[in-house]
Write a protein that holds these residues in place. Sequence first.
Motif, mmCIF file in Angstrom:
data_model
loop_
_atom_site.group_PDB
_atom_site.id
_atom_site.type_symbol
_atom_site.label_atom_id
_atom_site.label_comp_id
_atom_site.label_asym_id
_atom_site.label_seq_id
_atom_site.Cartn_x
_atom_site.Cartn_y
_atom_site.Cartn_z
ATOM 1 N N ILE A 191 0.844 -1.201 0.000
ATOM 2 C CA ILE A 191 0.000 0.000 0.000
ATOM 3 C C ILE A 191 0.879 1.250 0.000
ATOM 4 C CG2 ILE A 191 -1.626 1.366 1.382
ATOM 5 C CD1 ILE A 191 -2.885 -1.352 2.244
ATOM 6 N N ALA A 192 1.906 1.249 0.850
ATOM 7 C CA ALA A 192 2.830 2.395 0.899
ATOM 8 C C ALA A 192 3.545 2.565 -0.444
ATOM 9 C CB ALA A 192 3.852 2.218 2.020
ATOM 10 N N LEU A 193 3.916 1.473 -1.067
ATOM 11 C CA LEU A 193 4.605 1.526 -2.355
ATOM 12 C C LEU A 193 3.699 2.065 -3.456
ATOM 13 C CD1 LEU A 193 7.355 0.826 -3.572
ATOM 14 C CD2 LEU A 193 6.460 -1.447 -4.111
ATOM 15 N N SER A 194 2.396 1.853 -3.310
ATOM 16 C CA SER A 194 1.471 2.329 -4.340
ATOM 17 C C SER A 194 1.295 3.840 -4.319
ATOM 18 C CB SER A 194 0.109 1.641 -4.188
ATOM 19 O OG SER A 194 -0.559 2.121 -3.041
ATOM 20 N N ASN A 195 1.569 4.492 -3.190
ATOM 21 C CA ASN A 195 1.498 5.952 -3.129
ATOM 22 C C ASN A 195 2.603 6.448 -2.199
ATOM 23 O OD1 ASN A 195 0.883 8.671 -3.038
ATOM 24 N ND2 ASN A 195 -1.332 8.317 -2.942
ATOM 25 N N LEU A 196 3.769 6.671 -2.785
ATOM 26 C CA LEU A 196 4.943 7.039 -1.998
ATOM 27 C C LEU A 196 4.805 8.401 -1.331
ATOM 28 C CD1 LEU A 196 7.777 5.700 -4.309
ATOM 29 C CD2 LEU A 196 6.846 4.663 -2.232
ATOM 30 N N MET A 197 4.072 9.319 -1.955
ATOM 31 C CA MET A 197 3.926 10.644 -1.357
ATOM 32 C C MET A 197 3.112 10.567 -0.056
ATOM 33 S SD MET A 197 2.891 14.077 -3.301
ATOM 34 C CE MET A 197 2.920 15.653 -2.545
ATOM 35 N N VAL A 198 2.035 9.814 -0.077
ATOM 36 C CA VAL A 198 1.236 9.640 1.142
ATOM 37 C C VAL A 198 2.067 8.910 2.200
ATOM 38 C CG1 VAL A 198 -0.789 8.488 2.124
ATOM 39 C CG2 VAL A 198 -0.986 9.732 -0.025
ATOM 40 N N ALA A 199 2.836 7.910 1.778
ATOM 41 C CA ALA A 199 3.689 7.185 2.727
ATOM 42 C C ALA A 199 4.736 8.110 3.332
ATOM 43 C CB ALA A 199 4.356 5.996 2.029
ATOM 44 N N THR A 200 5.240 9.050 2.544
ATOM 45 C CA THR A 200 6.197 10.029 3.065
ATOM 46 C C THR A 200 5.534 10.896 4.126
ATOM 47 O OG1 THR A 200 7.518 10.069 1.046
ATOM 48 C CG2 THR A 200 7.640 12.009 2.462
ATOM 49 N N VAL A 201 4.348 11.381 3.838
ATOM 50 C CA VAL A 201 3.638 12.223 4.809
ATOM 51 C C VAL A 201 3.328 11.428 6.073
ATOM 52 C CG1 VAL A 201 1.514 13.531 5.231
ATOM 53 C CG2 VAL A 201 2.718 13.778 3.058
ATOM 54 N N VAL A 202 2.938 10.177 5.928
ATOM 55 C CA VAL A 202 2.662 9.337 7.095
ATOM 56 C C VAL A 202 3.922 9.179 7.938
ATOM 57 C CG1 VAL A 202 2.115 6.961 7.807
ATOM 58 C CG2 VAL A 202 0.699 8.119 6.103
ATOM 59 N N SER A 203 5.060 8.942 7.284
ATOM 60 C CA SER A 203 6.305 8.784 8.051
ATOM 61 C C SER A 203 6.709 10.085 8.729
ATOM 62 C CB SER A 203 7.429 8.249 7.154
ATOM 63 O OG SER A 203 7.751 9.157 6.143
ATOM 64 N N VAL A 204 6.461 11.216 8.082
ATOM 65 C CA VAL A 204 6.764 12.517 8.692
ATOM 66 C C VAL A 204 5.860 12.749 9.900
ATOM 67 C CG1 VAL A 204 6.601 15.017 8.325
ATOM 68 C CG2 VAL A 204 7.751 13.578 6.632
ATOM 69 N N PHE A 205 4.578 12.422 9.769
ATOM 70 C CA PHE A 205 3.666 12.574 10.903
ATOM 71 C C PHE A 205 4.059 11.650 12.053
ATOM 72 C CE2 PHE A 205 -0.154 14.277 8.283
ATOM 73 C CZ PHE A 205 0.424 15.526 8.273
ATOM 74 N N TYR A 206 4.543 10.468 11.740
ATOM 75 C CA TYR A 206 5.004 9.542 12.770
ATOM 76 C C TYR A 206 6.175 10.146 13.538
ATOM 77 C CZ TYR A 206 6.967 5.326 14.867
ATOM 78 O OH TYR A 206 7.480 4.407 15.750
ATOM 79 N N VAL A 207 7.134 10.688 12.798
ATOM 80 C CA VAL A 207 8.273 11.354 13.446
ATOM 81 C C VAL A 207 7.781 12.541 14.277
ATOM 82 C CG1 VAL A 207 10.377 12.697 13.025
ATOM 83 C CG2 VAL A 207 9.979 10.573 11.773
ATOM 84 N N GLY A 208 6.821 13.282 13.750
ATOM 85 C CA GLY A 208 6.265 14.420 14.478
ATOM 86 C C GLY A 208 5.600 14.012 15.783
ATOM 87 N N MET A 209 4.855 12.909 15.744
ATOM 88 C CA MET A 209 4.222 12.427 16.981
ATOM 89 C C MET A 209 5.266 11.998 18.002
ATOM 90 S SD MET A 209 0.776 10.368 15.786
ATOM 91 C CE MET A 209 1.668 9.165 14.840
ATOM 92 N N LEU A 210 6.324 11.347 17.529
ATOM 93 C CA LEU A 210 7.390 10.950 18.447
ATOM 94 C C LEU A 210 8.074 12.172 19.053
ATOM 95 C CD1 LEU A 210 9.036 7.976 16.510
ATOM 96 C CD2 LEU A 210 7.566 7.871 18.524
ATOM 97 N N MET A 211 8.274 13.216 18.252
ATOM 98 C CA MET A 211 8.903 14.436 18.770
ATOM 99 C C MET A 211 8.003 15.118 19.789
ATOM 100 S SD MET A 211 10.655 15.865 15.325
ATOM 101 C CE MET A 211 11.951 16.858 16.024
ATOM 102 N N LEU A 212 6.707 15.170 19.511
ATOM 103 C CA LEU A 212 5.778 15.755 20.476
ATOM 104 C C LEU A 212 5.788 14.971 21.791
ATOM 105 C CD1 LEU A 212 2.675 16.687 18.301
ATOM 106 C CD2 LEU A 212 4.101 18.251 19.623
ATOM 107 N N ALA A 213 5.717 13.646 21.695
ATOM 108 C CA ALA A 213 5.724 12.820 22.901
ATOM 109 C C ALA A 213 7.037 13.000 23.660
ATOM 110 C CB ALA A 213 5.510 11.355 22.542
ATOM 111 N N GLY A 214 8.148 13.003 22.927
ATOM 112 C CA GLY A 214 9.449 13.212 23.571
ATOM 113 C C GLY A 214 9.537 14.564 24.243
ATOM 114 N N GLY A 215 8.996 15.592 23.599
ATOM 115 C CA GLY A 215 9.014 16.929 24.183
ATOM 116 C C GLY A 215 8.210 17.013 25.465
#
Length: 182
Positions: free
Chosen positions: A33-57
């Motif tokens: 599914i991620a391979l079928s739409n790499l741009m959406v997968a990129t945004v999902v991975s960025v949001f994942y990193v963002g959630m981790l940064m918020l939790a860490g903060g």
Amino acid sequence: MTSIFNGMPTSSLQSKWIWFVGLGVLLLICGLIALSNLMVATVVSVFYVGMLMLAGGVIYLIHAFQVRGWDQVLFWALSGVLYVLAGICTFINPILTSAALTLFLAVALVIAGVFRIWVGVRMKPVKGWGWIVASGIITALAGFVIALGWPVNSLWILGLFLAADLIVQGSTMIAFGFGIRS
């Protein structure tokens, strides 16, 4: 015959083989599914990193008020605020964040590749040193290719890495599950 694997009898592990296969299939499907739409997968991975940064903060901020001494409180609180702000920025502008993360990835791959080449050359009399050098060259080249395509490739490169990781992990879990079944 029961052997021990990391403190767990392998017969117990064998009885759970279907769970490994099921997890592998799920990861493989997510990777496709991620391979079928790499741009959406990129945004999902960025949001994942963002959630981790918020939790860490938030954790840093909570920790800041658990320590004694204002110099320590100031350090931990400032660290927490910076993490929270960075996490918020990932949600406000995920495209800019993906560009920054892609550039960081390129630099990290180049550094890791150069380090592997250095280690491989230093191991030269040992059999197999060439494989380490080859691995370093491939890693460094991957970093250079990503850097050359930056910032345009930042729209899809993180999604590609996420998709590739999910596909490899899924395939590995399926193979492991079928491997322990017998």
